[in-house]
Every structure is written in structure tokens, then in C-alpha cells.
Design a protein around this motif. Structure first.
Motif, short mmCIF file in Angstrom:
data_model
loop_
_atom_site.label_atom_id
_atom_site.label_comp_id
_atom_site.label_asym_id
_atom_site.label_seq_id
_atom_site.Cartn_x
_atom_site.Cartn_y
_atom_site.Cartn_z
N LEU A 162 0.86 -1.22 -0.09
CA LEU A 162 -0.05 0.13 0.19
C LEU A 162 0.91 1.27 -0.08
CD1 LEU A 162 -0.02 1.07 3.27
CD2 LEU A 162 -1.43 -0.82 3.41
N VAL A 163 0.31 2.49 -0.24
CA VAL A 163 1.12 3.62 -0.41
C VAL A 163 0.28 4.99 0.35
CG1 VAL A 163 1.79 5.42 -2.21
CG2 VAL A 163 1.74 3.03 -2.77
N PHE A 164 1.16 5.61 1.05
CA PHE A 164 0.79 6.72 2.00
C PHE A 164 1.34 7.84 1.31
CE2 PHE A 164 0.19 3.86 5.47
CZ PHE A 164 -1.12 3.79 5.32
N VAL A 165 0.56 8.94 1.04
CA VAL A 165 1.29 10.12 0.22
C VAL A 165 1.02 11.24 1.41
CG1 VAL A 165 1.04 11.70 -1.80
CG2 VAL A 165 0.45 9.38 -1.90
N LEU A 166 1.99 12.09 1.85
CA LEU A 166 2.21 13.07 2.54
C LEU A 166 1.81 14.47 2.28
CD1 LEU A 166 5.14 11.90 4.80
CD2 LEU A 166 2.65 11.66 5.26
N GLU A 167 1.19 14.55 0.92
CA GLU A 167 0.31 15.76 0.56
C GLU A 167 -0.50 16.25 1.58
OE1 GLU A 167 0.73 17.60 -2.07
OE2 GLU A 167 1.97 16.38 -3.45
N PRO A 168 -0.59 17.68 1.65
CA PRO A 168 -1.49 18.37 2.51
C PRO A 168 -2.80 17.76 2.25
CG PRO A 168 -1.16 19.80 0.81
CD PRO A 168 0.28 18.75 0.55
N GLY A 169 -3.67 17.91 3.59
CA GLY A 169 -5.09 17.67 3.53
C GLY A 169 -5.84 18.76 2.82
N MET A 170 -7.25 18.59 2.56
CA MET A 170 -8.06 19.57 1.88
C MET A 170 -9.03 19.95 2.98
SD MET A 170 -9.20 17.53 -1.66
CE MET A 170 -10.04 19.17 -2.45
N SER A 171 -9.17 21.54 2.64
CA SER A 171 -10.21 22.39 3.45
C SER A 171 -9.60 22.58 4.63
CB SER A 171 -11.41 21.78 3.29
OG SER A 171 -11.65 20.59 4.12
N GLY A 215 -8.74 19.52 6.75
CA GLY A 215 -7.71 18.37 6.50
C GLY A 215 -8.29 17.10 5.86
N SER A 216 -8.98 17.18 5.03
CA SER A 216 -9.92 15.65 4.80
C SER A 216 -8.78 15.20 3.84
CB SER A 216 -10.91 16.14 4.02
OG SER A 216 -11.94 16.87 4.43
N LEU A 217 -8.59 13.64 4.09
CA LEU A 217 -7.94 13.07 3.21
C LEU A 217 -8.45 12.72 1.87
CD1 LEU A 217 -6.93 9.89 5.46
CD2 LEU A 217 -5.87 12.34 5.55
N THR A 244 -12.48 13.50 7.73
CA THR A 244 -13.30 13.54 6.40
C THR A 244 -12.49 12.97 5.14
OG1 THR A 244 -13.20 15.71 6.32
CG2 THR A 244 -15.04 14.73 7.64
N GLU A 245 -13.30 12.65 4.07
CA GLU A 245 -12.44 12.47 2.88
C GLU A 245 -13.04 13.51 1.73
OE1 GLU A 245 -13.51 8.82 0.92
OE2 GLU A 245 -15.12 8.39 2.61
N MET A 246 -12.16 13.64 0.90
CA MET A 246 -12.86 14.50 -0.22
C MET A 246 -12.27 13.96 -1.71
SD MET A 246 -13.04 18.43 1.50
CE MET A 246 -13.65 19.20 -0.27
N ALA A 280 -1.00 -0.39 -6.43
CA ALA A 280 -1.29 -0.42 -5.05
C ALA A 280 -2.26 0.59 -4.55
CB ALA A 280 0.00 -0.20 -4.06
N PRO A 281 -3.20 0.01 -3.63
CA PRO A 281 -3.84 1.13 -2.75
C PRO A 281 -3.16 2.27 -2.41
CG PRO A 281 -4.33 -1.21 -2.04
CD PRO A 281 -3.29 -1.16 -2.79
N THR A 282 -3.82 3.43 -2.61
CA THR A 282 -3.14 4.91 -2.21
C THR A 282 -3.83 5.70 -1.39
OG1 THR A 282 -1.66 4.39 -4.21
CG2 THR A 282 -1.94 6.55 -3.25
N LEU A 283 -3.48 6.09 -0.41
CA LEU A 283 -4.13 7.04 0.37
C LEU A 283 -3.52 8.45 0.52
CD1 LEU A 283 -6.79 7.53 2.17
CD2 LEU A 283 -5.41 6.65 4.19
N ASP A 284 -4.04 9.38 0.03
CA ASP A 284 -3.32 10.65 -0.07
C ASP A 284 -3.93 11.74 1.04
OD1 ASP A 284 -1.99 12.68 -1.44
OD2 ASP A 284 -2.43 12.24 -3.28
N GLY A 285 -3.18 12.84 1.09
CA GLY A 285 -3.79 13.92 2.06
C GLY A 285 -3.43 13.72 3.08
N LEU A 286 -2.50 12.95 3.70
CA LEU A 286 -2.11 12.69 5.20
C LEU A 286 -1.05 13.55 5.82
CD1 LEU A 286 -1.41 8.86 4.99
CD2 LEU A 286 -3.07 10.06 6.34
N GLY A 287 -0.90 14.82 5.01
CA GLY A 287 0.22 15.83 5.20
C GLY A 287 -0.75 16.96 6.52
#
Length: 382
Positions: A165-174, A177-179, A321-323, A338-345
Motif C-alpha cells: 500500500l502507499v501513503f502520500v504526505l501531501e496536504p489535507g483538503m479544506s 484537513g480531509s484525506l 473526513t474524505e474529499m 497499489a492502494p493509495t491514500l493521499d492527503g496525510l500531510g
């Protein structure tokens, strides 16, 4: 799990110090000298804070990249964070790192050096607490995300193929801080139209205007946008002609295509690749293609988000939350593999803007969430 947040909270002042240090080390995408300095700093800091190993990947044309490992195991979790920013050299003189009312400002603080620092301190907390995982954690700190990953794309894709799996440390949204569980895919295209020149006053009937044809094609492409499906065509730049009294022989356009799914991508691509002239005697040439595939919200991505949401609720006391995001990131390249979850920054605002900022009180919280995700998904050793 609760010990993770307390460990990071104790390091909060140190986290801010490191944030200040990396912000003051500027890293414009096309300034290799500065980006290489940041790469050296990241490699050295990763080893100092986490006890892991790092390698600077030399790059002749663009900035150097960094690959780092922490822990051990046959399986791996991939973590992505880019070091480059959109801000040119010496921006720090006009936009110095400052803190006001609990908000940190500076070039690249939100996109995405704040997330990079949170990632380092998340692993530091796991190390300090003696939490060992059954999977190794591989970090890729790339140097050219803001310009489309010309030198890191292949590296990112190859690591994704080896990852669970993959985690991305880009900033959250709004402000929440939504993922980001969905990111649009991006296509970039160049259209060149060739018509027939003639004198606009003496022989207008003998000419065929490339500009007129391009206007028809612009209206056609924009009409194919569908906000319900998230597909958009945007003719963002046009040029052509030679003089006001000449029927234009040449006209060119740059087109941005955004899609939310592979299905929509396959539907939209022929629309632009197979443009048909509206005027007789005109030729149309289309070049370009998909720069980044879409990051789709698959069942596996939804499960990753559900895990993060539960951890936030149970141990950190907030509702995660998610967006969906219309922008692209390194995560678009990993999503097909691979499953990727972004916005964890970080939580903040102003990516690429003069008011770029992060909320300092949220940095330990989000760093702890990421550390908990690593512990949960990495399978803690007994």
C-alpha cells in the motif's frame, strides 16, 4: 496507540525547528543546486531522527531524489513526499518563515514540506517507543513533482509495484484537513491547426483560417466536459496567425484534460485524439496524452480511509473526513499498482499562494495519525 501522540507532542518544539530549517532551504523544481542541498539535508535528517538508512539518488538534469528505509520485512509500505516547490530562489527573502497566532507561513510550508516533517517525526515516534513493524517502510522523497515528475515517475511506479500500500504526505483538503481518496487523472495535449493563408482584404475567399478552425475545436472540446462525471476539457492557451491582414495559416492550443476514472479516460481520449476539421482544407495534428492516471476510490482505498477514520476517532478525538481532488500528485502514479491514500500531510491553506500556511497545533495530531496508520497497517511485532 495513545503513547504515539504523546511522544510526538513532546517533540512539538523540535518539529517546528525542523520545519523552519527546511523552509529556509529553498527548493525550486528547476534549481538543481538548491534542490540537491535539500536532498542531502533530508537524507541526513531521516537517518538522525529515525535511525533508518537513506540513499541520495543522483540525477543529472533535475534535482537529486532520496530513497530511505526504516524497519525490515519482506513486504513494504511506500510513503511519498516531494521536496520541490513552485517558489523561485530568494522567495524566502520576501516570504520569510514566520509564526503568528499558531500559524506558520513560508514558501512550501503547506505544499508540502510540512507533510515531509510530519512523516519524519511519525517514524521517530515509532522508533522512540520501540514499536517494530512486520513490514519495512520505504520513503521516496522526489525532486520534481511540481513539474510532472520527468525523472521520478518510473522510480515511483517501480516502488509501487513492490508495495502492499502507499501513503502520500501531501496536504489535507479544506480547513478540515480531509484525506484525498480520489484524484483526477491529468492529460496534456497540444493541437496544431494548419489552414491556407491569403490576403485578408484582397483574397479572403482563397484563404482558410486556422484560427477559425481552432475556435470551432475549442467550443467542441469544452462542450464535451461533464461536471457530473468530473470530466473536463480546458483549452488553456492559444496562439496563432502572423498579422491582422493575413488569413491565419497556423494556430496552436494547449489543452488540459481531467478525468476521475479509467473508464472516463478511455471515453475522453478519442474525443481529442480524433478531432475532425469543421472547415474544408484544414489539417489538425494532436500530440500529447495522459500525464497521470486517476487515483480512484477503490474498495481497498475505502478500507484504508476507514482505518484512518477509526484511529482518528478512537485515539485522537476528531472526525476525519474524505474529499475528491481535481489536482494530481505522486499518488496518481502509484494508484494503478497499489492502494493509495493521499492527503496525510498538514492542515492549512494556500498551496502555491502568497498566504501559504499550516496550523501548527495540528502537526502533532496528523503526524500521530500517520504513525498509527503505519503501526496498524504494518502489523506490529509482538
Amino acid at each position: 496507540m495513545r503513547d504515539i501522540y504523546h511522544a510526538i507532542k513532546q517533540d512539538e518544539d523540535m518539529m517546528v525547528d525542523y520545519l523552519k530549517e527546511i523552509i529556509e532551504k529553498e527548493s525550486p523544481s528547476l534549481d538543481k543546486e538548491l534542490v540537491d542541498q535539500v536532498a542531502d539535508w533530508v537524507a541526513r535528517t531521516f537517518e538522525q531522527l529515525t535511525g533508518g538508512q537513506s540513499t541520495v539518488i543522483e540525477n543529472a538534469l533535475y534535482g537529486n531524489h532520496v530513497r530511505a528505509e526504516w524497519g525490515e520485512g519482506e513486504e513494504q509500505i511506500l510513503v511519498l513526499a516531494h521536496m520541490d516547490t513552485v517558489w523561485p530562489r530568494d522567495t524566502i527573502k520576501k516570504m520569510p518563515f514566520t509564526i503568528q497566532d499558531g500559524i506558520a507561513y513560508g514558501p512550501g510550508v503547506f505544499d508540502m514540506k510540512g507533510g515531509l516533517i510530519q512523516g519524519l517525526f511519525a517514524v521517530k515516534a515509532l522508533k522512540d517507543l520501540g514499536i517494530k513493524l512486520q513490514k519495512k517502510v520505504v520513503f521516496l522523497f522526489d525532486a520534481d513533482e511540481e513539474i510532472g515528475n520527468p525523472s521520478s515517475k518510473k522510480m515511483i511506479e517501480e516502488e509501487a509495484k513492490k508495495s502492499e500500500l502507499v501513503f502520500v504526505l501531501e496536504p489535507g483538503m479544506s480547513e478540515k484537513g480531509s484525506l484525498k481518496t480520489t484524484r483526477k487523472g491529468l492529460g496534456v495535449f497540444h493541437i496544431e491547426v494548419t489552414g491556407k493563408p491569403s490576403h485578408a482584404g484582397m483574397d479572403p475567399a482563397k484563404g482558410v483560417s486556422a484560427i477559425e478552425e481552432l475556435a470551432h475545436q475549442t467550443l467542441y472540446l469544452h462542450s464535451q466536459s461533464n461536471l457530473k462525471t468530473g470530466t473536463t476539457f480546458n483549452v488553456g492557451k492559444i496562439e496563432g496567425g502572423s498579422a491582422s491582414n493575413v488569413i491565419a495559416e497556423k494556430a496552436r492550443a494547449e489543452v488540459d484534460l481531467r478525468v476521475e476514472s479509467e473508464e472516463e479516460m478511455n471515453r475522453a481520449l478519442p474525443l481529442i485524439r480524433q478531432l475532425k476539421p469543421k472547415l474544408d482544407g484544414v489539417k489538425i495534428q494532436v500530440e500529447g496524452g495522459i500525464n497521470r492516471p486517476p487515483l480512484e476510490r477503490t474498495d481497498q482505498v475505502a478500507d484504508l480511509f476507514a482505518t484512518a477514520k477509526q484511529l482518528a476517532d478512537e485515539y485522537l478525538g476528531f472526525e476525519l473526513t474524505e474529499m475528491a481532488s481535481g489536482g494530481a500528485s505522486d499518488g496518481n502514479y502509484t494508484a494503478p499498482h497499489a492502494p493509495t491514500l493521499d492527503g496525510l500531510g498538514p492542515v492549512g491553506d494556500g498551496a502555491h499562494a502568497n498566504h501559504e500556511q499550516v496550523v501548527l497545533s495540528q502537526m502533532p495530531v496528523r503526524s500521530a495519525l500517520f504513525a498509527m496508520l503505519l503501526a496498524e497497517c504494518g502489523g506490529k511485532k509482538s
